[in-house]
Design a protein around this motif. Structure first.
Motif, PDB file in Angstrom:
ATOM      1  N   GLY A   1       0.715  -0.660   0.048  1.00  0.00           N
ATOM      2  CA  GLY A   1       0.384  -0.411   0.094  1.00  0.00           C
ATOM      3  C   GLY A   1       0.614   1.055  -0.381  1.00  0.00           C
ATOM      4  O   GLY A   1       0.663   2.165  -0.881  1.00  0.00           O
ATOM      5  N   ILE A   2       1.749   0.676   1.350  1.00  0.00           N
ATOM      6  CA  ILE A   2       3.055   2.292   0.869  1.00  0.00           C
ATOM      7  C   ILE A   2       3.314   2.520   0.057  1.00  0.00           C
ATOM      8  O   ILE A   2       3.691   3.319  -1.024  1.00  0.00           O
ATOM      9  CB  ILE A   2       3.527   2.113   1.926  1.00  0.00           C
ATOM     10  N   ASN A   3       4.078   1.211  -1.201  1.00  0.00           N
ATOM     11  CA  ASN A   3       4.597   2.343  -2.216  1.00  0.00           C
ATOM     12  C   ASN A   3       3.434   2.715  -3.017  1.00  0.00           C
ATOM     13  O   ASN A   3       3.841   3.135  -3.964  1.00  0.00           O
ATOM     14  CB  ASN A   3       4.862   0.382  -2.938  1.00  0.00           C
ATOM     15  N   GLN A   4       2.200   2.205  -3.433  1.00  0.00           N
ATOM     16  CA  GLN A   4       1.633   3.017  -4.405  1.00  0.00           C
ATOM     17  C   GLN A   4       1.034   4.338  -4.082  1.00  0.00           C
ATOM     18  O   GLN A   4       0.896   5.342  -5.003  1.00  0.00           O
ATOM     19  CB  GLN A   4       0.200   2.108  -4.196  1.00  0.00           C
ATOM     20  N   LEU A   5       0.909   4.434  -2.641  1.00  0.00           N
ATOM     21  CA  LEU A   5       0.298   5.375  -1.996  1.00  0.00           C
ATOM     22  C   LEU A   5       1.809   6.871  -2.095  1.00  0.00           C
ATOM     23  O   LEU A   5       1.368   8.111  -2.196  1.00  0.00           O
ATOM     24  CB  LEU A   5       0.147   5.199  -0.621  1.00  0.00           C
TER      25      LEU A   5
ATOM     26  N   LEU B   1      -3.664   0.632   4.920  1.00  0.00           N
ATOM     27  CA  LEU B   1      -3.104   1.351   4.366  1.00  0.00           C
ATOM     28  C   LEU B   1      -2.877   0.811   2.391  1.00  0.00           C
ATOM     29  O   LEU B   1      -2.661   0.549   1.276  1.00  0.00           O
ATOM     30  CB  LEU B   1      -1.029   0.667   4.298  1.00  0.00           C
ATOM     31  N   ASN B   2      -3.492  -0.324   2.869  1.00  0.00           N
ATOM     32  CA  ASN B   2      -3.311  -1.475   1.188  1.00  0.00           C
ATOM     33  C   ASN B   2      -4.370  -0.953   0.372  1.00  0.00           C
ATOM     34  O   ASN B   2      -4.673  -0.913  -0.432  1.00  0.00           O
ATOM     35  CB  ASN B   2      -3.546  -3.059   1.801  1.00  0.00           C
TER      36      ASN B   2
ATOM     37  N   GLY C   1      -3.535   2.319  -1.150  1.00  0.00           N
ATOM     38  CA  GLY C   1      -2.364   1.828  -1.694  1.00  0.00           C
ATOM     39  C   GLY C   1      -3.704   1.433  -2.974  1.00  0.00           C
ATOM     40  O   GLY C   1      -2.941   1.271  -4.282  1.00  0.00           O
ATOM     41  N   GLN C   2      -4.424   0.377  -3.486  1.00  0.00           N
ATOM     42  CA  GLN C   2      -4.745  -0.100  -4.017  1.00  0.00           C
ATOM     43  C   GLN C   2      -5.831   1.342  -5.158  1.00  0.00           C
ATOM     44  O   GLN C   2      -5.904   0.970  -6.277  1.00  0.00           O
ATOM     45  CB  GLN C   2      -5.707  -0.752  -3.831  1.00  0.00           C
TER      46      GLN C   2
ATOM     47  N   TRP D   1      -3.610   2.981  -6.743  1.00  0.00           N
ATOM     48  CA  TRP D   1      -3.450   2.173  -8.208  1.00  0.00           C
ATOM     49  C   TRP D   1      -4.403   2.655  -9.652  1.00  0.00           C
ATOM     50  O   TRP D   1      -3.868   3.047 -10.551  1.00  0.00           O
ATOM     51  CB  TRP D   1      -2.396   0.803  -7.952  1.00  0.00           C
TER      52      TRP D   1
ATOM     53  N   ILE E   1      -1.409  -4.465  -7.371  1.00  0.00           N
ATOM     54  CA  ILE E   1      -0.087  -3.330  -6.463  1.00  0.00           C
ATOM     55  C   ILE E   1       1.198  -4.110  -6.579  1.00  0.00           C
ATOM     56  O   ILE E   1       1.741  -3.776  -5.629  1.00  0.00           O
ATOM     57  CB  ILE E   1      -0.556  -2.415  -5.775  1.00  0.00           C
TER      58      ILE E   1
END
Length: 658
Positions: free
Chosen positions: A184-188, A255-256, A259-260, A263, A281
């Motif tokens: 989630g953080i990676n996409q956020l 967070l997930n 993140g979704q 994306w 993601i």
């Protein structure tokens, strides 16, 4: 358990909590957000932000506020769940039995879809792996077969318990939740504006302005379907461990979902194109490991649900809501049980779900309706707990209950449209609720016709029969179960069995009474000698979570009495006595049947006929309340007969007594 009835916070306790409690709610990101977008139609920024907002505030109001902060405080000596809550408040109203039965039945019934939907969603993730896109197709035979094999192995494994692998559940779930947060953080980071979704404004806008607004709550509800497990498994982990670990779990889930959402917004497309944003993601190099982790998390979630079903049925047996079926203890871990009949009923239900729906998309369309009913029933019982047990004023309780009823009522109405798609489940739900209703009411009807008489008046007759050598000895020690709460009383049918129905001469007559307490793990007994070395009464006080193993407990009492030199069981026959051969013990179970000569109403007759039909099935599965069948005589007596026959029975006792 400590005096506060909640286990202390520890690293091990937090890991155990992650492994036991949060499996169901923890795997919801696999399908929840995807389902909301599919039902919402054209993807817009308002839909994405509104969906995340609804999910966040549902987790906040329903899971955090209701269960973590309030319901977890309704612990029964550290135990939770709908039956534990019912045990706390049942004295305050006879009708409270209905929300308890409906809540338990719907919770069990909807549970048969959780393992299939979790495992199927994980396996369908392989569709995104290069080379598997034409092999793993949602709904095809291969996916269905893989899911069925995994579920079959899961249910077969139940008989061995989870002692060996149970220690890995916590670490695996920790890895799972950490993966959710990192993904989630990676996409956020790429689209931080999605954080606006945490405002309730976007959720309200979605519900009010979107064409399907209110009805999307049916899909939103999927994010909190595992909330009941927080309360049901309270006794395994303790309130403090659940509350602290929930902070970590909720942060990872939110967070997930963010993140979704990030994306989806970055794609600038009107639809998902048949893909699951959860797996989209995931970096391509990590896709296969993520599917394995997701599958492991789904299996753990399914395991927790199955174990919870065993516990729920075990409590139902203790509270006389369910037939006395076989309950096994595969390991020496406290609370870990295995009920073969329930295990294979759940297995069959899960198989039918997979074969009927085949895809996650189809399963989610029928998911959630019964859980809303179960949550509403918990709210009804919670009102009684807050008012009667906690003695909170109405001005405090009413607003809390109104909030819960409003939220859950909205989810219930939104999920009501799924009723056509879940007709398959209604049969299962009705069967469970019907069984509990019949079993509970039949025992009430049965107890209305119990006739207790003064045992002390018949003690001389018992002594005379015991010494009458012209009557063949039936057993050295003869044991009857009695429902008489007072030591000086006994059921008339018991004396009829001893004196009139094939007279049973014995050296010692035992009358065993079991009292169920509102506490979960009470195990106490008392012994009263009504006639010196001739008539003995044993009183057991057992908690509603203690398995009723009469034979084992009775033998324990006898052994303690022998150690205390209060009882001598060496055979009284000279040829056996010199070799210290022990005397024999024999139980007599009075099995009733419905007489054709009865005066029951149509309702009572239907309930009793159903009751005895269920009892035949239960006795075929477990003989005589868990007693050793080689030491047990089952005598059949009519439940209620015509008044003339009852008068004759009284006369028979009158002649015997005089």
């Amino acid at each position: 358990m400590d005096p506060s009835h909640s286990k202390k916070i520890s690293t091990a306790g937090l890991l155990i909590t992650l492994g036991i409690i949060f499996g169901d709610i923890g795997t919801s990101p696999l399908y929840t957000f995807q389902t909301i977008l599919l039902e919402g139609g054209k993807i817009t920024e308002e839909l994405v932000l509104g969906a995340i907002s609804c999910v966040f505030w549902t987790l906040t109001l329903q899971t955090t506020f209701k269960y973590v902060f309030i319901t977890l405080r309704a612990d029964n000596k550290g135990e939770g769940g709908v039956f534990s809550l019912y045990a706390l408040v049942r004295r305050y109203g006879k009708r409270l039995v209905f929300p308890a039965i409906i809540g338990a039945g719907t919770l069990l019934a909807d549970g048969i879809i959780t393992p299939p939907i979790s495992v199927t969603s994980a396996i369908e993730g392989l569709n995104l792996v290069p080379g598997f896109e034409h092999v793993i197709v949602p709904g095809n035979n291969l996916v269905v077969e893989v899911v069925l094999v995994i579920l079959l192995l899961l249910f077969v494994f139940q008989r061995f318990g989870t002692k060996v692998v149970g220690g890995s559940f916590g670490p695996i779930m920790f890895v799972w939740f950490s993966m959710l947060a990192i993904l989630g953080i990676n996409q956020l980071i790429q689209h931080p504006l999605v954080l606006r979704a945490l405002s309730p404004h976007y959720g309200l806008e979605l519900l009010i302005r979107h064409p399907r607004g209110f009805w999307l709550l049916g899909a939103v509800f999927l994010c909190t379907t595992g909330a009941e497990a927080l309360y049901s498994d309270l006794g395994h982990c303790g309130r403090k461990n659940i509350q602290v670990s929930w902070i970590f779990v909720k942060c990872c889930l939110v967070l997930n979902y963010l993140g979704q959402g990030a994306w989806v917004l970055l794609q600038h497309k009107d639809g998902l194109g048949g893909v699951n944003p959860f797996f989209m993601i995931v970096p391509h190099w990590f896709l296969i490991p993520s599917v394995f982790i997701a599958t492991a998390a789904s299996i753990i979630a399914s395991q927790a649900l199955i174990s919870g079903s065993f516990t729920l049925i075990n409590e139902a047996i203790s509270l006389n809501f369910w037939p006395k079926v076989t309950v096994k203890f595969p390991t020496d871990i406290r609370g870990q049980i295995y009920i073969p009949s329930i295990n294979w009923i759940l297995c069959l239900g899960c198989f039918l779900v997979v074969l009927y729906f085949r895809t996650v998309e189809a399963m989610t369309a029928a998911y959630g309706f019964s859980i809303t009913v179960a949550m509403l029933m918990t709210t009804i019982l919670m009102y009684q707990f807050l008012r009667r047990k906690k003695h909170l004023p109405l001005w405090v309780v009413i607003p809390i209950v109104v909030v819960f009823i409003s939220v859950e009522g909205s989810f219930f109405v939104a999920n009501a449209v799924k009723i056509v798609k879940r007709l398959f489940f209604l049969v299962f739900e009705f069967g469970l609720i019907f069984t509990m209703y019949i079993w509970y009411n039949a025992r009430k009807i049965n107890n209305r016709f119990l006739n207790f008489i003064d045992l002390k008046e018949h003690l001389p007759l018992l002594e005379a029969l015991s010494k009458d050598e012209s009557v063949p000895k039936f057993s050295s020690h003869l044991i009857y179960l009695t429902k008489a709460n007072r030591a000086n009383q006994i059921e008339e049918k018991v004396l009829y069995s001893i004196f009139s129905h094939n007279p049973k001469r014995a050296d010692v007559y035992w009358f065993v009474h079991i009292e169920r307490t509102d506490e979960p793990y009470t195990m106490e007994y008392g012994v009263e000698e009504l006639m010196n070395d001739k008539v003995i009464r044993v009183e057991f006080r057992l908690g509603f979570r203690v398995q009723q193993r009469v034979s084992l407990m009775f033998r324990k009492v006898v052994m303690e009495m022998i150690c205390n030199k209060e009882l001598d069981i060496v055979s009284r026959y000279p040829s056996l006595k010199k070799h210290n051969i022990a005397e024999d013990f024999r139980f007599v179970i009075l099995e009733k049947f419905l007489s054709y000569d009865n005066e029951f109403s149509v309702r009572d007759g239907f309930i009793l006929n159903s009751y005895f039909s269920l009892k035949k099935l239960a006795l075929a599965e477990e003989k005589a309340f868990g007693l050793d069948s080689s030491e047990t005589l089952v005598e059949k007596l009519p439940l209620v007969v015509a008044p003339v026959t009852k008068i004759n029975l009284h006369r028979a006792y009158y002649r015997i007594h005089h």
